[in-house]
Scaffold this motif. Structure first.
Motif, short mmCIF file in Angstrom:
data_model
loop_
_atom_site.label_atom_id
_atom_site.label_comp_id
_atom_site.label_asym_id
_atom_site.label_seq_id
_atom_site.Cartn_x
_atom_site.Cartn_y
_atom_site.Cartn_z
N LYS A 98 16.37 38.83 2.40
CA LYS A 98 16.40 40.12 1.70
C LYS A 98 15.57 41.17 2.44
O LYS A 98 15.92 42.35 2.45
CB LYS A 98 15.88 39.95 0.27
CG LYS A 98 16.86 39.20 -0.63
CD LYS A 98 16.29 39.00 -2.03
CE LYS A 98 17.27 38.24 -2.91
NZ LYS A 98 16.71 37.98 -4.27
N ALA A 99 14.45 40.75 3.05
CA ALA A 99 13.61 41.70 3.78
C ALA A 99 14.37 42.28 4.97
O ALA A 99 14.37 43.50 5.20
CB ALA A 99 12.33 41.03 4.24
N LEU A 100 15.02 41.41 5.76
CA LEU A 100 15.77 41.89 6.91
C LEU A 100 16.96 42.75 6.49
O LEU A 100 17.26 43.77 7.12
CB LEU A 100 16.25 40.71 7.75
CG LEU A 100 15.14 39.93 8.47
CD1 LEU A 100 15.70 38.66 9.11
CD2 LEU A 100 14.47 40.80 9.53
N GLU A 101 17.61 42.36 5.41
CA GLU A 101 18.73 43.16 4.90
C GLU A 101 18.25 44.52 4.42
O GLU A 101 18.93 45.54 4.62
CB GLU A 101 19.43 42.41 3.76
CG GLU A 101 20.21 41.18 4.23
CD GLU A 101 20.59 40.24 3.09
OE1 GLU A 101 20.36 40.63 1.92
OE2 GLU A 101 21.08 39.14 3.36
N ALA A 102 17.08 44.57 3.79
CA ALA A 102 16.54 45.84 3.31
C ALA A 102 16.24 46.78 4.47
O ALA A 102 16.50 47.99 4.40
CB ALA A 102 15.28 45.59 2.48
N VAL A 103 15.68 46.23 5.55
CA VAL A 103 15.38 47.05 6.72
C VAL A 103 16.66 47.60 7.34
O VAL A 103 16.78 48.80 7.63
CB VAL A 103 14.59 46.24 7.77
CG1 VAL A 103 14.44 47.04 9.06
CG2 VAL A 103 13.22 45.87 7.23
N ALA A 104 17.65 46.72 7.53
CA ALA A 104 18.91 47.15 8.13
C ALA A 104 19.61 48.20 7.27
O ALA A 104 20.13 49.20 7.77
CB ALA A 104 19.82 45.95 8.36
N GLU A 105 19.60 47.98 5.96
CA GLU A 105 20.25 48.92 5.04
C GLU A 105 19.55 50.26 5.05
O GLU A 105 20.19 51.32 5.02
CB GLU A 105 20.28 48.33 3.64
CG GLU A 105 20.94 49.23 2.60
CD GLU A 105 22.36 49.63 2.97
OE1 GLU A 105 22.75 50.78 2.67
OE2 GLU A 105 23.07 48.81 3.60
N ASP A 106 18.22 50.25 5.09
CA ASP A 106 17.46 51.51 5.13
C ASP A 106 17.80 52.29 6.40
O ASP A 106 17.97 53.51 6.37
CB ASP A 106 15.96 51.21 5.07
CG ASP A 106 15.11 52.47 5.19
OD1 ASP A 106 15.20 53.33 4.30
OD2 ASP A 106 14.37 52.59 6.19
#
Length: 538
Positions: A53-61
Motif C-alpha cells: 500500500k505504501a508503494l502504491e500510495a507513492v506511485a498514485e500520488d
C-alpha cells in the motif's frame, strides 16, 4: 541569521541557474520522516500489505501530480518516470522479502530503496542522478508506511522563497504559484531543479551553502541570474523588488519578432521541445526536437508509424525544425534497448554510439523522419548527438541523405568534435553545440556533482573558446552553427554567444523574450567586445 538581519542585510553567493529577481520570506522544505526503532512483526501478511500500500500510495500520488502538471510536458514526464520507479516489481519484491526475513515495513522499504540507490550511484553520470531520485521515493514510501504526511514543499498560504538542501524532480515539478523562487544548498546548472525552474521562468539559485543557515521567515532577495541572495531586506525593499520584476516580465512579454542585435544582425531564436505539445507561438522555429521523449520508459520501441505521426505533428506546425536523433544509452537507460551495464556510462555507448550495437534503431528513426517530412512537405533538418569524429559525421550524413533528408548536422558535445569542427563541416550542413555535455567533458566534471557546479558554468573561458572555434569554422564555409544547451537561454550570455559568431540560440520557450531583449540592447560590435572579454576571463 537573526543577528545578521538585525545588523543589516547579509549577502550569500550561489550559482544562478534561472534568471529573474524576487523577494519574500523564506521557508525550508519539510525534511524526511524519522525511522522509528525497529519493531517485532506480529503479522507478516499485514506487514506485507503495508509495504504494498505504501508503494502504491507513492506511485498514485506521483501520477496525480503528473495529471495536474499535464500542461508542462517536461514536468509530467518526470513525474511519470518516478511513478514507474515506485512501481518497480523488483524493488517491491526486495522489500517484501525483507519483511519475510523479520523486518518491519518502514525498515524493509528503507533497506530496499537504499540497495537500489547504491547500485545506481555506483554507475555514475545520469544514473547517479536517478539514484538521488530514489532518496525522495524512499522518504515518501517510509512516510506512507508510517501513516505520516509525505515530505515536500510547505504550503503556508502566502508567497515565499523555497529553501532546500536539494529538490527532487517530483517536488520541483509540482511547485505551486506561491513559490517565488528556489534556493538549494546543493545542485548544479544541469540538474532537474535548474532545468524545470528555467522552463517555468522561476528564479533559481543552486550550490548556495550559506542557504542552510537561513531561518524560516527571513526576508530574502533572490537574483537567479547572478546567484546573489541578500538576507535581511526590509518589507519595503522586498515589495519594490517584486513590483520591478512584475513590470519587467510584462515588458518582455510585450516584445515579439525575430532575434536581432541593436544594429540588425540576425541571431535566430529557436525552441527546445519534446513533442508538439511543447510548441509555443514565440520563437522562429525548433532548434532541438528531443525525440527520445517518445522512447522514455518503453519496453518496446515505438513503431515506425507511431514515430512518423509524432514527427509529422511537429513538422506540420512549425516551418523550421531541427530533429535530434535518439540521445540515449546506458547513461539515459531506455528499457527496450537492452544495453549492457557499463562501468562509466558517461564515456560509453550513448547518443550516436548506440548505432554501433543497434543500427536498426537509427535506420527506423531516419526512415520515419523522412516519411514525416514527405507527408507534411516540410524540409527536415536532422542532427546526431555525441558525434566525436569526422568519420562518424560522414557515416551519419550518408545514411540520412540516402533517405532524402534535406539538411544533416552534428551535435558538438565533446571537445574532439569542437577541435575538428572545420572537418565535421566538410561532411554535414550545420553544427549545434550542446553546452551541457560539452562543459562536462571539457572540465572532466560530472554535470550532476554539486561541488563542481562552478566548473559547469557555460561562461567558463575554455568552453567559450570551443564555441568560438566551431563558429569560426561555420563562418569560413557559410554554414550555420547554433547553441542548444542551457546556455542558449541565458540572457546574460546570449550577446557573448552572438559575438562569438553563433547563428542561432535554441532554448526553453519561456526564455525567448529575455534573450530577444538582451540581444536587442547590443550592437554586433558590442557583442564581439563582450565575447573578447569573456574569452579573456574578465
Amino acid at each position: 541569521m537573526a543577528d545578521d538581519a538585525a545588523s543589516g542585510p547579509a549577502t550569500l553567493a550561489g550559482l544562478g541557474v534561472s534568471p529573474g529577481r524576487t523577494a519574500g520570506p523564506c521557508l525550508r522544505m519539510a525534511g524526511p520522516p524519522e525511522l522509528p526503532a525497529p519493531y517485532a512483526v506480529p503479522d507478516v501478511d499485514a506487514e506485507l500489505a503495508v509495504v504494498g500500500k505504501a508503494l502504491e500510495a507513492v506511485a498514485e500520488d506521483l501520477r496525480r501530480r503528473s495529471a495536474a502538471a499535464s500542461a508542462d510536458r517536461s514536468a509530467a514526464e518526470i513525474l511519470d518516470a518516478l511513478a514507474m520507479m515506485a512501481d518497480d516489481p523488483t524493488l517491491r519484491e526486495e522489500a517484501e522479502q525483507a519483511v519475510r526475513d523479520g523486518m518491519d515495513a518502514p525498515h524493509a522499504l528503507d533497506a530496499a530503496f537504499t540497495r537500489h540507490r547504491e547500485a545506481l550511484a555506483a554507475l555514475g553520470g545520469y544514473l547517479a542522478e536517478r539514484a538521488a531520485d530514489l532518496d525522495d521515493l524512499k522518504h515518501r514510501a517510509v512516510a506512507a508506511a508510517l501513516g505520516v504526511p509525505m515530505p515536500g514543499v510547505p504550503s503556508p498560504g502566502h508567497p515565499f522563497v523555497l529553501i532546500a538542501d536539494d529538490l527532487s524532480p517530483a517536488d520541483t515539478a509540482g511547485l505551486g504559484p506561491e513559490v517565488l523562487a528556489l534556493v538549494t544548498v546543493r545542485g548544479g546548472p544541469t540538474s532537474h531543479t535548474a532545468i524545470l525552474a528555467r522552463g517555468r521562468g522561476l528564479p533559481a539559485v543552486v550550490a548556495c551553502a550559506g542557504a542552510a543557515d537561513l531561518a524560516d521567515g527571513t526576508l530574502v532577495a533572490v537574483d537567479g541570474g547572478t546567484g546573489e541572495i541578500v538576507a535581511g531586506v526590509t518589507e519595503v525593499e522586498a515589495t519594490r523588488i517584486r513590483e520591478a520584476e512584475i513590470a519587467e516580465r510584462a515588458r518582455l512579454a510585450a516584445t515579439s519578432g525575430p532575434g536581432r542585435t541593436a544594429d540588425g544582425h540576425p541571431v535566430k531564436l529557436l525552441l527546445n521541445i519534446g513533442s508538439a505539445a511543447d510548441l509555443r507561438p514565440d520563437g522562429e522555429g525548433v532548434g532541438l526536437f528531443r525525440t527520445e521523449f517518445l522512447f522514455l520508459d518503453r519496453r518496446q520501441a515505438p513503431s515506425y508509424e507511431e514515430q512518423v505521426t509524432a514527427y509529422a505533428d511537429v513538422f506540420a506546425a512549425v516551418p523550421y525544425v531541427v530533429v535530434r536523433t535518439l540521445d540515449a544509452g546506458t547513461d539515459k537507460p531506455l528499457p527496450f534497448l537492452g544495453l549492457a551495464e557499463e562501468p562509466n556510462p558517461a564515456l560509453g555507448i550513448r547518443g550516436l554510439r548506440v548505432d554501433r550495437v543497434l543500427p536498426d534503431v537509427l535506420d527506423t528513426q531516419l526512415d520515419a523522419i523522412a516519411e514525416a517530412a514527405r507527408r507534411t512537405g516540410a524540409e527536415a533538418w536532422v542532427m546526431a548527438p555525441m558525434v566525436s569524429t569526422p568519420g562518424e559525421a560522414a557515416a551519419f550524413a550518408r545514411r540520412a541523405r540516402e533517405r532524402g533528408i534535406a539538411k544533416v548536422g552534428a551535435m558538438v558535445e565533446v571537445p574532439a568534435a569542437a577541435l575538428l569542427a572545420d572537418r565535421l563541416l566538410r561532411e554535414v550542413d550545420f553544427l549545434s553545440i550542446g553546452t551541457n555535455d560539452l562543459s562536462q567533458y571539457t572540465y572532466a566534471a560530472d554535470r550532476q556533482h554539486p561541488a563542481l557546479a562552478d566548473l559547469l558554468d557555460p561562461a567558463q573561458p575554455a568552453l567559450l573558446r570551443l564555441v568560438e572555434r566551431c563558429a569560426e569554422a561555420g563562418r569560413a564555409v557559410g554554414k550555420p552553427v547554433g547553441v542548444c544547451g542551457e546556455a542558449a537561454g541565458d540572457p546574460g550570455l546570449a550577446p557573448v554567444l552572438a559575438g562569438l559568431g553563433v547563428t542561432s540560440l535554441s532554448m526553453a520557450p519561456v526564455c525567448v523574450p529575455a534573450v530577444r531583449d538582451a540581444l536587442s540592447r547590443h550592437t554586433l560590435a558590442e557583442c564581439r567586445e563582450l565575447a573578447r572579454a569573456a574569452l579573456a576571463g574578465d
